[in-house]
Design an enzyme around this catalytic site. Structure first.
Site, PDB file in Angstrom:
ATOM      1  N   ASP A 174       0.778  -1.070   0.027  1.00  0.00           N
ATOM      2  CA  ASP A 174      -0.058  -0.010  -0.093  1.00  0.00           C
ATOM      3  C   ASP A 174       0.924   1.209   0.078  1.00  0.00           C
ATOM      4  OD1 ASP A 174      -2.393   1.689   0.370  1.00  0.00           O
ATOM      5  OD2 ASP A 174      -1.714   1.832   2.493  1.00  0.00           O
ATOM      6  N   ASP A 178      -0.328   5.075   1.165  1.00  0.00           N
ATOM      7  CA  ASP A 178      -0.398   6.155   2.014  1.00  0.00           C
ATOM      8  C   ASP A 178      -0.413   5.437   3.459  1.00  0.00           C
ATOM      9  OD1 ASP A 178      -1.814   8.850   0.546  1.00  0.00           O
ATOM     10  OD2 ASP A 178      -1.923   6.643  -0.625  1.00  0.00           O
ATOM     11  N   ASP A 226      -1.635  -0.883   5.956  1.00  0.00           N
ATOM     12  CA  ASP A 226      -1.998  -0.115   7.276  1.00  0.00           C
ATOM     13  C   ASP A 226      -3.426   0.130   7.748  1.00  0.00           C
ATOM     14  OD1 ASP A 226      -2.327   3.337   6.717  1.00  0.00           O
ATOM     15  OD2 ASP A 226      -2.611   1.592   5.229  1.00  0.00           O
TER      16      ASP A 226
END
Length: 220
Positions: A7, A9, A169
């Site tokens: 991922d 961001d 996240d």
């Protein structure tokens, strides 16, 4: 080939400052001033542009889906114009990527950031050439937590989608990996790090130095 897909961001880079600035530009245009605050809302930022607008309008008790739709293009424009003012790569991230590549893994990105913005940010950070694939929110007709963007990122990196893992996240990343039937590794150093253990990923990542060993354990 086995692949490690990241991922963007909140995983590879802390983009929250620039995202919040773009959202607050929209709120100022609405006449509200700055609604979101970095100390409190970094996690909100990493859920995306529409989520920031929705959260801010909810706090103002003025939530209206039509307003979110109207200001979302402005948010994207503001963000594009100032995409790398505050954004920083997390410590050790690119060293871990280099180590994985040296060990023979394919490395790519699967993000829910629009593809053009993700490409622009990676180029501005000077790291685009480190990744063999980049699949954004609008690259395909579906986005995470659908499994297909993750699988496509693995394929574009030259890998077998059944032999990849996703480093992320959020619950979105955990659910994407689960849908694809592959492991997830969730970082604990982002704004929502304290919540990651409850999602029961195959591994938690406290520092990037540990990632190559985790990858070896999970996918060989």
């Amino acid at each position: 080939m086995r692949t490690v897909i990241f991922d963007l961001d909140g995983t590879l880079a802390d983009t929250s400052g620039d995202l919040l600035a773009a959202a607050n530009a929209c709120f100022r245009e609405m006449g509200h001033g700055d609604v979101l605050d970095h100390a409190r809302d970094a996690g909100v930022a990493l859920r995306g542009g529409r989520h920031m607008l929705t959260e801010g309008l909810t706090r103002l008790e003025q939530l209206d889906a039509a307003v979110v739709d109207r200001y979302y293009p402005m948010l994207l424009e503001c963000y594009r114009d100032r995409i790398d003012i505050h954004t920083k790569l997390y410590p050790g991230a690119m060293e871990a990527v280099a180590a994985l590549k040296a060990a023979g893994y394919g490395v790519g990105i699967c993000t829910n950031k629009p593809e053009a913005l993700a490409e622009l940010l990676l180029a501005r950070l000077g790291v685009r050439d480190m990744f063999a694939s980049m699949v954004g929110a609008d690259t395909l007709s579906v986005s995470k937590p659908d499994a297909e963007p993750l699988r496509e990122a693995a394929r574009r990196a030259g890998g077998d989608p059944a032999q990849c893992l996703l480093v992320g996240d959020s619950d979105t990343d955990r659910n994407t990996a689960r849908a694809a039937g592959v492991p997830s590794v969730l970082v604990t150093f982002g704004p929502s790090g304290a919540d990651m253990a409850a999602l029961e990923p195959e591994a938690l990542l406290e520092r990037y130095e540990d990632l190559p060993g985790i990858v070896t354990r999970l996918i060989g």
